[in-house]
Design a protein around this motif. Structure first.
Motif, PDB file in Angstrom:
ATOM      1  N   ILE A 275       0.906  -1.307   0.230  1.00 55.67           N
ATOM      2  CA  ILE A 275       0.005   0.300   0.155  1.00 55.67           C
ATOM      3  C   ILE A 275       1.066   1.380  -0.479  1.00 55.67           C
ATOM      4  O   ILE A 275       1.607   1.579   0.667  1.00 55.67           O
ATOM      5  CB  ILE A 275      -1.112   0.081   0.962  1.00 55.67           C
ATOM      6  CG1 ILE A 275      -2.010  -0.921   1.337  1.00 55.67           C
ATOM      7  CG2 ILE A 275      -1.784   1.702   1.112  1.00 55.67           C
ATOM      8  CD1 ILE A 275      -3.219  -1.557   2.622  1.00 55.67           C
ATOM      9  N   VAL A 276       0.527   1.970  -0.684  1.00 55.70           N
ATOM     10  CA  VAL A 276       1.419   3.788  -0.944  1.00 55.70           C
ATOM     11  C   VAL A 276       0.970   5.015  -0.258  1.00 55.70           C
ATOM     12  O   VAL A 276      -0.681   4.401  -0.388  1.00 55.70           O
ATOM     13  CB  VAL A 276       2.151   3.397  -2.698  1.00 55.70           C
ATOM     14  CG1 VAL A 276       2.880   2.363  -2.546  1.00 55.70           C
ATOM     15  CG2 VAL A 276       1.503   2.969  -3.879  1.00 55.70           C
ATOM     16  N   GLY A 277       0.874   6.008   0.206  1.00 59.00           N
ATOM     17  CA  GLY A 277       1.052   7.016   0.982  1.00 59.00           C
ATOM     18  C   GLY A 277      -0.134   6.812   1.438  1.00 59.00           C
ATOM     19  O   GLY A 277      -1.561   6.756   1.714  1.00 59.00           O
ATOM     20  N   TYR A 278       0.145   5.481   2.709  1.00 60.10           N
ATOM     21  CA  TYR A 278      -0.804   5.398   4.262  1.00 60.10           C
ATOM     22  C   TYR A 278      -0.985   6.841   4.240  1.00 60.10           C
ATOM     23  O   TYR A 278       0.378   7.298   4.744  1.00 60.10           O
ATOM     24  CB  TYR A 278      -0.161   3.858   4.762  1.00 60.10           C
ATOM     25  CG  TYR A 278      -0.986   4.434   6.354  1.00 60.10           C
ATOM     26  CD1 TYR A 278      -2.240   3.121   5.932  1.00 60.10           C
ATOM     27  CD2 TYR A 278      -0.619   4.762   6.694  1.00 60.10           C
ATOM     28  CE1 TYR A 278      -3.057   3.032   6.872  1.00 60.10           C
ATOM     29  CE2 TYR A 278      -1.228   4.446   8.296  1.00 60.10           C
ATOM     30  CZ  TYR A 278      -2.880   3.613   8.474  1.00 60.10           C
ATOM     31  OH  TYR A 278      -3.089   3.151   9.117  1.00 60.10           O
ATOM     32  N   PRO A 279      -1.659   7.434   5.388  1.00 65.85           N
ATOM     33  CA  PRO A 279      -1.636   8.883   6.072  1.00 65.85           C
ATOM     34  C   PRO A 279      -0.535   8.863   6.652  1.00 65.85           C
ATOM     35  O   PRO A 279       0.285  10.246   6.251  1.00 65.85           O
ATOM     36  CB  PRO A 279      -2.867   8.668   6.810  1.00 65.85           C
ATOM     37  CG  PRO A 279      -4.224   7.737   6.447  1.00 65.85           C
ATOM     38  CD  PRO A 279      -3.131   6.622   5.414  1.00 65.85           C
ATOM     39  N   SER A 280       0.057   7.533   7.388  1.00 68.68           N
ATOM     40  CA  SER A 280       1.506   8.668   7.933  1.00 68.68           C
ATOM     41  C   SER A 280       3.040   8.211   7.674  1.00 68.68           C
ATOM     42  O   SER A 280       3.651   8.172   7.704  1.00 68.68           O
ATOM     43  CB  SER A 280       1.185   7.543   9.132  1.00 68.68           C
ATOM     44  OG  SER A 280       1.837   6.357   9.490  1.00 68.68           O
ATOM     45  N   LEU A 320      -2.520  14.419   0.198  1.00 67.13           N
ATOM     46  CA  LEU A 320      -3.087  14.430  -1.801  1.00 67.13           C
ATOM     47  C   LEU A 320      -2.045  13.120  -2.349  1.00 67.13           C
ATOM     48  O   LEU A 320      -1.360  12.723  -2.400  1.00 67.13           O
ATOM     49  CB  LEU A 320      -2.025  15.305  -1.759  1.00 67.13           C
ATOM     50  CG  LEU A 320      -1.676  16.878  -0.991  1.00 67.13           C
ATOM     51  CD1 LEU A 320      -0.725  17.756  -1.255  1.00 67.13           C
ATOM     52  CD2 LEU A 320      -3.035  17.158  -1.624  1.00 67.13           C
ATOM     53  N   GLY A 321      -3.827  12.936  -3.233  1.00 66.09           N
ATOM     54  CA  GLY A 321      -3.525  12.395  -4.527  1.00 66.09           C
ATOM     55  C   GLY A 321      -2.149  12.515  -5.338  1.00 66.09           C
ATOM     56  O   GLY A 321      -2.177  11.350  -5.492  1.00 66.09           O
ATOM     57  N   ARG A 322      -1.950  13.610  -5.408  1.00 65.42           N
ATOM     58  CA  ARG A 322      -0.552  13.375  -6.670  1.00 65.42           C
ATOM     59  C   ARG A 322       0.608  12.647  -5.841  1.00 65.42           C
ATOM     60  O   ARG A 322       1.448  12.237  -6.505  1.00 65.42           O
ATOM     61  CB  ARG A 322      -0.067  14.767  -7.036  1.00 65.42           C
ATOM     62  CG  ARG A 322       0.147  15.720  -5.779  1.00 65.42           C
ATOM     63  CD  ARG A 322       0.406  17.373  -6.291  1.00 65.42           C
ATOM     64  NE  ARG A 322       0.714  17.676  -5.166  1.00 65.42           N
ATOM     65  CZ  ARG A 322       2.009  18.119  -4.079  1.00 65.42           C
ATOM     66  NH1 ARG A 322       3.175  17.300  -4.644  1.00 65.42           N
ATOM     67  NH2 ARG A 322       1.378  19.102  -3.674  1.00 65.42           N
ATOM     68  N   ILE A 323       0.511  12.972  -4.241  1.00 66.67           N
ATOM     69  CA  ILE A 323       1.147  11.949  -3.795  1.00 66.67           C
ATOM     70  C   ILE A 323       1.744  10.339  -3.820  1.00 66.67           C
ATOM     71  O   ILE A 323       2.522   9.486  -4.482  1.00 66.67           O
ATOM     72  CB  ILE A 323       1.802  12.563  -2.301  1.00 66.67           C
ATOM     73  CG1 ILE A 323       2.008  14.705  -2.353  1.00 66.67           C
ATOM     74  CG2 ILE A 323       2.457  11.341  -1.260  1.00 66.67           C
ATOM     75  CD1 ILE A 323       2.361  14.547  -0.898  1.00 66.67           C
ATOM     76  N   LYS A 324       0.863  10.331  -3.760  1.00 63.70           N
ATOM     77  CA  LYS A 324       0.272   9.084  -3.653  1.00 63.70           C
ATOM     78  C   LYS A 324       0.042   7.879  -5.521  1.00 63.70           C
ATOM     79  O   LYS A 324       0.917   7.240  -5.480  1.00 63.70           O
ATOM     80  CB  LYS A 324      -1.176   8.526  -3.178  1.00 63.70           C
ATOM     81  CG  LYS A 324      -1.856   8.853  -1.942  1.00 63.70           C
ATOM     82  CD  LYS A 324      -2.882   8.026  -1.360  1.00 63.70           C
ATOM     83  CE  LYS A 324      -4.422   9.099  -2.240  1.00 63.70           C
ATOM     84  NZ  LYS A 324      -4.983   8.934  -1.231  1.00 63.70           N
ATOM     85  N   LYS A 325      -0.409   9.429  -5.938  1.00 65.11           N
ATOM     86  CA  LYS A 325       0.365   8.704  -7.919  1.00 65.11           C
ATOM     87  C   LYS A 325       1.678   8.634  -8.316  1.00 65.11           C
ATOM     88  O   LYS A 325       2.055   8.170  -8.460  1.00 65.11           O
ATOM     89  CB  LYS A 325      -0.522   9.829  -8.213  1.00 65.11           C
ATOM     90  CG  LYS A 325      -0.523   9.433 -10.077  1.00 65.11           C
ATOM     91  CD  LYS A 325      -1.357  10.440 -10.896  1.00 65.11           C
ATOM     92  CE  LYS A 325      -1.052  10.592 -12.034  1.00 65.11           C
ATOM     93  NZ  LYS A 325      -2.363  11.081 -13.071  1.00 65.11           N
TER      94      LYS A 325
END
Length: 405
Positions: A275-280, A320-325
């Motif tokens: 899982i990438v971009g977990y809140p923490s 932010l979605g761009r960070i997850k992407k």
């Protein structure tokens, strides 16, 4: 004659459900159509594991407005209000309702050609902070081992050659009945028929116990079990794993991988999830995930961008979605490099494999003992075992041809 259209999304457990439903309906003289416009009733089996999937389900439900629509699956369980909001006439039924119907028939099994699916239990023992599946499926309820063995035997008696064991955490099987996955596998492989078993997803916390790990590796040595291990790690950061409430460390995960590889070496196919971009998750945490990817060198990787889910511990947290992407794109590129490195060593090898299903673009799909997917253009009958030369690497699968020795 009643005409029904069945549509299903999500995990292998959902696939097992829809196959059993089709088998049940056919026994009740219901004709299953392939075109929803030609049906009297539509059954939509839903998934809501991430927000994008849930939105796609709601769009489908809206699309079928005006038709007699039955909605089941995880979205029906956790968010019936959302379903009614987009289609007030939809009929919402828990999967449990259908499984009660299946019990009326002794020989309802999930079969598609030569591949069969057996759900060995519902729910899990985990409490992952992000997971809506636990909300939908609940705590672990293991199916009695005698029932599972009976179902597998019925499948192989009907000609199935690949049996896929599935559940939310196959590794936790039997904890509620003082049994275990190694015990179950020993019972299944004792069935005196020719078939192969693909063991489903095992969470690392289910194999932290050394005795269980040792026993599972021992039974995996059986020739009827594909050397395929689906072990989702989710993050390379112990801090993030703790926030996720995954109940194991990176070292625990690596110990399991090393233990399996010490026995099966290069024939082991390792599949894992991140899982990438977990809140923490910080940039440093993400780098640790990329580092772990290269340390464990998996043959298959499922990458998911974190998605906040209702009714979970971190439903109100996101980044932010761009960070997850961006992180997803980096992880994907790294997996391609690993695939290329691993797959190169298989080109030119001759392996023994069995044809399990027809290819979508012709030919057949052959599985070797490592559970590699090898597309073979030769006209092989499903169920045929042959020597196959691996000729081309297509990143996520191979292309090969039959050889006579």
């Amino acid at each position: 004659m009643t005409y029904m259209y069945l549509e299903s999304y999500g995990c292998t457990s959902n696939e097992e459900f829809i196959r059993k439903l089709e088998a049940y309906l056919e026994k009740k003289d219901v004709y299953i159509v392939k075109d929803s416009s030609k049906s009297d009733t539509i059954v939509l089996n839903t998934c809501c594991v991430i927000e994008a999937t849930e939105n796609a389900m709601l769009k489908k439900i809206k699309q079928y407005e005006g038709k007699r629509l039955i909605v089941t699956g995880c979205l029906a369980k956790v968010s019936p209000d959302k379903i009614k909001k987009v289609n007030n006439d939809a009929i919402i039924l828990d999967q449990h309702y259908f499984y009660e119907l299946f019990r009326e028939c002794d020989d309802i099994v999930a079969k598609d050609g030569k591949i069969g699916i057996v759900n060995i239990g519902k729910g899990c023992v985990g409490e992952c902070s992000y997971c809506i599946t636990k909300v939908a499926r609940g705590s672990l309820v293991s199916k009695p081992p005698d029932d599972i063995v009976k179902e597998v035997k019925e499948l192989v008696d009907k000609g199935v050659i690949e049996v896929r064991l599935t559940g939310q955490d196959v590794g936790a099987y039997g904890r509620d009945i003082s049994y275990g996955l190694p015990d179950l596998l020993r019972d299944i492989v004792s069935i005196d028929k020719r078939f192969y078993i693909r063991v489903g997803m095992i969470n690392p916390h289910s194999l932290k116990d050394k005795k269980t790990l040792y026993e599972l590796i021992e039974v995996f040595k059986n020739e009827k079990i594909f050397k395929f291990l689906h072990l989702p790690v989710q993050s390379g950061s112990d801090r993030v794993l703790k926030d996720m409430n995954r109940r194991y460390s990176v070292d625990d995960f690596l110990n399991i991988v090393r233990s399996f590889r010490s026995e099966f070496d290069s024939i082991l196919t390792l599949s894992t999830d991140f899982i990438v971009g977990y809140p923490s998750e910080t940039e440093e945490d993400f780098k640790k995930s990329v580092e772990l990817l290269h340390r464990c060198m998996p043959n298959k990787v499922n990458i998911t961008r974190y998605s906040p889910r209702p009714f979970t511990q971190c439903e109100d947290k996101d980044i932010l979605g761009r960070i997850k992407k961006a992180r997803s794109r980096i992880m994907t590129e790294e997996t391609k490099k690993i695939y290329s490195k691993i797959n190169k060593s298989w080109i030119g090898r001759i392996v023994r494999g069995i044809a399990t299903e027809r290819g979508k673009k012709g030919g057949v799909i052959v599985r070797d003992i490592s559970y590699h997917q090898i597309v073979v253009k030769d006209d092989l009958a499903i169920g045929t075992e042959s020597d196959i030369k691996i000729d081309q690497d297509r990143n996520t699968y191979f292309v090969g041809y039959r050889v006579i020795r």
